[in-house]
Design an enzyme around this catalytic site. Sequence first.
Site, PDB file in Angstrom:
ATOM      1  N   SER A  48      -3.960  -9.943   6.821  1.00 53.54           N
ATOM      2  CA  SER A  48      -3.446  -8.614   7.119  1.00 53.54           C
ATOM      3  C   SER A  48      -2.865  -8.659   8.517  1.00 53.54           C
ATOM      4  O   SER A  48      -3.546  -9.049   9.476  1.00 53.54           O
ATOM      5  CB  SER A  48      -4.582  -7.587   7.058  1.00 53.54           C
ATOM      6  OG  SER A  48      -4.135  -6.327   7.509  1.00 53.54           O
TER       7      SER A  48
ATOM      8  N   ASP B 152       0.819  -1.216   0.000  1.00 55.77           N
ATOM      9  CA  ASP B 152       0.000   0.000   0.000  1.00 55.77           C
ATOM     10  C   ASP B 152       0.852   1.264   0.000  1.00 55.77           C
ATOM     11  O   ASP B 152       0.642   2.171  -0.821  1.00 55.77           O
ATOM     12  CB  ASP B 152      -0.932   0.019   1.217  1.00 55.77           C
ATOM     13  CG  ASP B 152      -1.969  -1.086   1.156  1.00 55.77           C
ATOM     14  OD1 ASP B 152      -2.045  -1.763   0.119  1.00 55.77           O
ATOM     15  OD2 ASP B 152      -2.685  -1.276   2.140  1.00 55.77           O
TER      16      ASP B 152
ATOM     17  N   ARG C 200      -0.152   3.780  17.752  1.00 61.52           N
ATOM     18  CA  ARG C 200      -0.496   4.834  16.796  1.00 61.52           C
ATOM     19  C   ARG C 200      -0.157   6.254  17.272  1.00 61.52           C
ATOM     20  O   ARG C 200       0.364   7.058  16.496  1.00 61.52           O
ATOM     21  CB  ARG C 200      -1.973   4.745  16.402  1.00 61.52           C
ATOM     22  CG  ARG C 200      -2.332   3.491  15.625  1.00 61.52           C
ATOM     23  CD  ARG C 200      -1.337   3.201  14.525  1.00 61.52           C
ATOM     24  NE  ARG C 200      -1.688   2.057  13.715  1.00 61.52           N
ATOM     25  CZ  ARG C 200      -0.845   1.093  13.387  1.00 61.52           C
ATOM     26  NH1 ARG C 200       0.408   1.133  13.840  1.00 61.52           N
ATOM     27  NH2 ARG C 200      -1.206   0.096  12.617  1.00 61.52           N
TER      28      ARG C 200
ATOM     29  N   ASP D 276      -7.614   2.856  12.340  1.00 58.46           N
ATOM     30  CA  ASP D 276      -6.334   3.560  12.322  1.00 58.46           C
ATOM     31  C   ASP D 276      -6.411   4.937  11.687  1.00 58.46           C
ATOM     32  O   ASP D 276      -5.687   5.854  12.070  1.00 58.46           O
ATOM     33  CB  ASP D 276      -5.269   2.713  11.620  1.00 58.46           C
ATOM     34  CG  ASP D 276      -4.651   1.683  12.554  1.00 58.46           C
ATOM     35  OD1 ASP D 276      -4.803   1.834  13.785  1.00 58.46           O
ATOM     36  OD2 ASP D 276      -4.022   0.735  12.065  1.00 58.46           O
TER      37      ASP D 276
END
Length: 404
Positions: free
Chosen positions: A180, A18, A99, A128
């Site tokens: 994932s 990505d 994060r 996210d």
Amino acid sequence: MSKVNVNKVVVAYSGGLDTSVIIPWLKENYDCEVVAFVADVGQGEEELQGIEEKAKASGASSCYIADLKEEMVADYIFPTLKTGACYEGKYLLGTSMARPIIAKAQVEVARKVGADALCHGCTGKGNDQIRFEGAFAALAPDLHVIAPWREWDLVSREECLDYLAERNIPCTASLTKIYSRDANAWHISTEGGVLEETWNAPNDDCWAWTVSPEQAPDQAETVTIKVENGEVTEVNGEKLTPYDALVNLNEKGVKHGIGRIDIVENRLVGMKSRGCYETPGGTIIMEALRAVEQLVLDKAAFEFREELGIKASHLVYDGRWFTPLCRSILAASDELAKDVNGEVVIKLYKGQATVIQKRSDNSLYSEEFATFGEDEVYDQSHAGGFIRLYSLSSRIRALNELKK
């Protein structure tokens, strides 16, 4: 949606498919310089190997790599653990806690290079995007935020690979990716594949770190953990930094199949998602902290800490780390943790981390008071008056009913 004018953007770069697509896409669609930012949060050397060269090969003008491992554990994970946060009773917030520090470091790079925009590779379905953009809003409200997955028309892994191939940009990704995954020093998550059907049991491929409990050693292992002010400071008598303590306990937990959960959770965006999460060292640490709390926190304090934990779990999960409420909860739990000092022995055996010994100089447990044998410190007849006063409102209510 009309595009803003951007001169330089810092993109959170992982080296995966990505973000490898995002770099050339940004250059083509925003006609801007792209700076790659890589956060080392303990995801492993394999994921970081050659990542700077890969970023530049994708079109980045430069690549900044920040070692955030120690800071993440000391300043984000350990403070969260003091609150007792555990999302929906099971999830130890592995992705969520990483994060805010990644976003903060990304903003710092943006300031350093004079960027006017930030970019992330989060999809429009997940949590996210909210965590990153919530942090950006709190730390850099003046910078534009670009979220390619909410803009471009690429819809499949195959289209992304074709996009790179057309531009002769090297990529090691393939069409065969089934799951994932997201990893850091605290945990690894696995989503997708067979897990998208909740009636499918997870297979061996759904677990990336830990051995299955069935295949774990037949001999139990004990580990002694010292806790000071609600933080792990020693493992088996060795003084360790927060990060090194976690690494040490991860190694032990992995071997014994500790910290596996299979959960269907409520995402902030409204949908449910299923994932298999492995938090081996973190599970051991949580058991140690809760064991010392049992000794030193009185009933009211423990109840309050539980309330803080529930609230904190949602704040961290929902990406509201940089808020006054989060700071207040962390401060309150930090105050409670001042008495959380002690030593715990935990038995590791076939997927279970079981506390078998615990002690603390601050312990409120008194064998003299709790004994079922004869004692000289507690007159049991006193309990009658306490119970009569404690239940007085119920007694008055019942008497009123009798009068009616």
